[in-house]
Write an enzyme that holds these catalytic residues in place. Structure first.
Site, PDB file in Angstrom:
ATOM      1  N   HIS A 189      -8.714  -3.570  -1.775  1.00 13.53           N
ATOM      2  CA  HIS A 189      -7.358  -3.151  -1.427  1.00 13.53           C
ATOM      3  C   HIS A 189      -6.793  -3.919  -0.227  1.00 13.53           C
ATOM      4  O   HIS A 189      -5.593  -4.204  -0.167  1.00 13.53           O
ATOM      5  CB  HIS A 189      -7.334  -1.653  -1.128  1.00 13.53           C
ATOM      6  CG  HIS A 189      -5.977  -1.137  -0.770  1.00 13.53           C
ATOM      7  ND1 HIS A 189      -4.928  -1.129  -1.657  1.00 13.53           N
ATOM      8  CD2 HIS A 189      -5.486  -0.625   0.399  1.00 13.53           C
ATOM      9  CE1 HIS A 189      -3.852  -0.636  -1.061  1.00 13.53           C
ATOM     10  NE2 HIS A 189      -4.171  -0.322   0.187  1.00 13.53           N
ATOM     11  N   ASP A 235      -9.546  -3.697  -6.401  1.00 19.03           N
ATOM     12  CA  ASP A 235      -8.964  -2.584  -5.648  1.00 19.03           C
ATOM     13  C   ASP A 235      -9.339  -1.264  -6.313  1.00 19.03           C
ATOM     14  O   ASP A 235      -8.915  -0.979  -7.436  1.00 19.03           O
ATOM     15  CB  ASP A 235      -7.441  -2.740  -5.601  1.00 19.03           C
ATOM     16  CG  ASP A 235      -6.764  -1.772  -4.643  1.00 19.03           C
ATOM     17  OD1 ASP A 235      -7.398  -0.774  -4.244  1.00 19.03           O
ATOM     18  OD2 ASP A 235      -5.598  -2.019  -4.282  1.00 19.03           O
ATOM     19  N   SER A 243       0.836  -1.193   0.000  1.00 17.83           N
ATOM     20  CA  SER A 243       0.000   0.000   0.000  1.00 17.83           C
ATOM     21  C   SER A 243       0.881   1.258   0.000  1.00 17.83           C
ATOM     22  O   SER A 243       1.744   1.385  -0.866  1.00 17.83           O
ATOM     23  CB  SER A 243      -0.946  -0.046   1.203  1.00 17.83           C
ATOM     24  OG  SER A 243      -1.905   0.981   1.170  1.00 17.83           O
TER      25      SER A 243
END
Length: 371
Positions: free
Chosen positions: A350, A317, A145
């Site tokens: 995500h 995502d 991330s």
């Protein structure tokens, strides 16, 4: 509970990308496994916005870490083979110098006098940890991330310091949707009257003046984007709470999904410093690999020279879309790396890398075994 957290003192002054410097700063980190005699088995993990350096349990701290299922003896990131380091981001309140830390020049918390923070600063601080551990070249750098963006900065700023890279659900630059969401999160905090221009009661665990509402809304917005519409539909549909579970006030919580978001927010609100949240969120928006490629992301990525890479993305995502993972893979391939691209269909969006271990573990573990 024992504490495995260690600290690395940063050079003083520690110059920041966007101006200013920190004095007497440090970052927190944890390690697993043993560094071999050749010092060539080190794996560095860079985290998302809010996690600490506690990736997994250890003898010094047996509490479960945020990636417990991924790291440990015999696991995908095998601590019997690798010496694993995780550094808490500079600017985070999980042990590293951040806006809640004391400014040695004034004896008071930095608050909003903390220098503007860039992910390049996060990367440079992490590199200092690795340098002080006597490691010249990482066997692998793993970024998840926001940590994936920090990892790209690390490799751009410190050429030759990384052999292989695993890019997990990240981006070479923030897209407008991600910027818009983070902007709303920051606005929710700033518009909370109890934020008080950053002058809230920093260490209040309960009571005191603290932007609980702003942090709650920011967290809810985050959680909504961390998962996918597919998962929301599958988990909650339109199920309502039982009458006795509903709030007895106009427009109160009525659906299960609302209750779920509320629970997440309540667990998060006073566990992360609001000013740190603001600084790291904005740093994520500012980061752009194109700065290193004359305005081109692809040219910027071509300046990263490593031997091998695995780039993992998820079709669901919405925060860091799969196209951005493809962009990273193409750029690293253009630069000469042997790149494996893994596109997963995990429904979790995500956050899939934290929960879909059944798919991520074989990919990451297999790549590391082949190094």
């Amino acid at each position: 509970m024992n504490d495995a957290r260690r600290y690395c003192a940063l050079p003083s002054p520690f110059a920041m990308k966007r101006g200013g410097a920190l004095h007497g700063a440090r970052v927190a980190y944890e390690t697993w496994g043993t560094l071999n005699a050749a010092r060539d088995n080190a794996v560095l993990i860079l985290t998302g916005l809010s996690p600490s350096a506690h990736v997994a349990s250890s003898a010094d701290d047996p509490s479960p870490g945020w990636w417990e299922a991924m790291l440990g003896p015999g696991k995908a990131i095998d601590s019997d083979r690798w010496f694993v380091i995780c550094v808490n981001s500079l600017g985070s309140d999980k042990g590293s110098t951040c806006p809640a830390s004391i400014d040695p020049a004034t004896g008071q918390p930095y608050r909003l006098t903390f220098p503007e923070l860039a992910l390049e600063d996060v990367a440079n601080a992490a590199h200092e940890v690795v340098r002080q551990l006597g490691i010249e070249r990482l066997a692998c750098l793993i970024g998840c991330s926001m940590g994936g963006m920090s990892a790209l900065a690390y490799m751009l700023l410190h050429p030759g310091s990384v052999r292989a890279h695993i890019s997990v659900d990240t981006a070479p630059q923030a897209q407008p949707f991600a910027i818009a969401i983070r902007s709303l999160q920051r606005e929710a905090i700033r518009l909370d009257p109890d934020w008080r221009g950053g002058q809230y009661d920093i260490h209040a665990k309960e009571g005191g003046t603290y932007p609980d509402m702003g942090m709650s809304i920011a967290r809810k917005l985050g959680v909504i984007t961390y998962r996918s519409a597919m998962e929301w539909n599958g988990r909650f549909a339109r199920i309502r709470l039982d009458p006795e579970q509903r709030e007895e006030q106009p427009f109160g919580v009525e659906f299960q999904v609302e209750s779920y978001l509320q629970g997440h927010a309540e667990r998060f609100v006073r566990t992360f410093d609001p000013n740190s949240y603001l600084y790291l969120s904005r740093a994520s928006d500012w980061f752009d690999v194109a700065e290193y490629g004359g305005g081109s992301v692809r040219e910027g990525l071509k300046r990263i020279h490593i031997e091998r890479a695995m780039v993992i993305g998820v079709s669901t995502d919405i925060l860091f879309p799969l196209e951005q993972q493809e962009q990273i893979a193409d750029g690293l391939r253009d630069a000469g790396a042997a790149v494996e691209f893994v596109a997963l269909d995990s429904p979790q969006g995500h956050d899939a890398f934290l929960v879909d271990i059944a798919n991520y573990s074989p990919a990451i573990g297999g790549f590391l075994q082949r190094l």
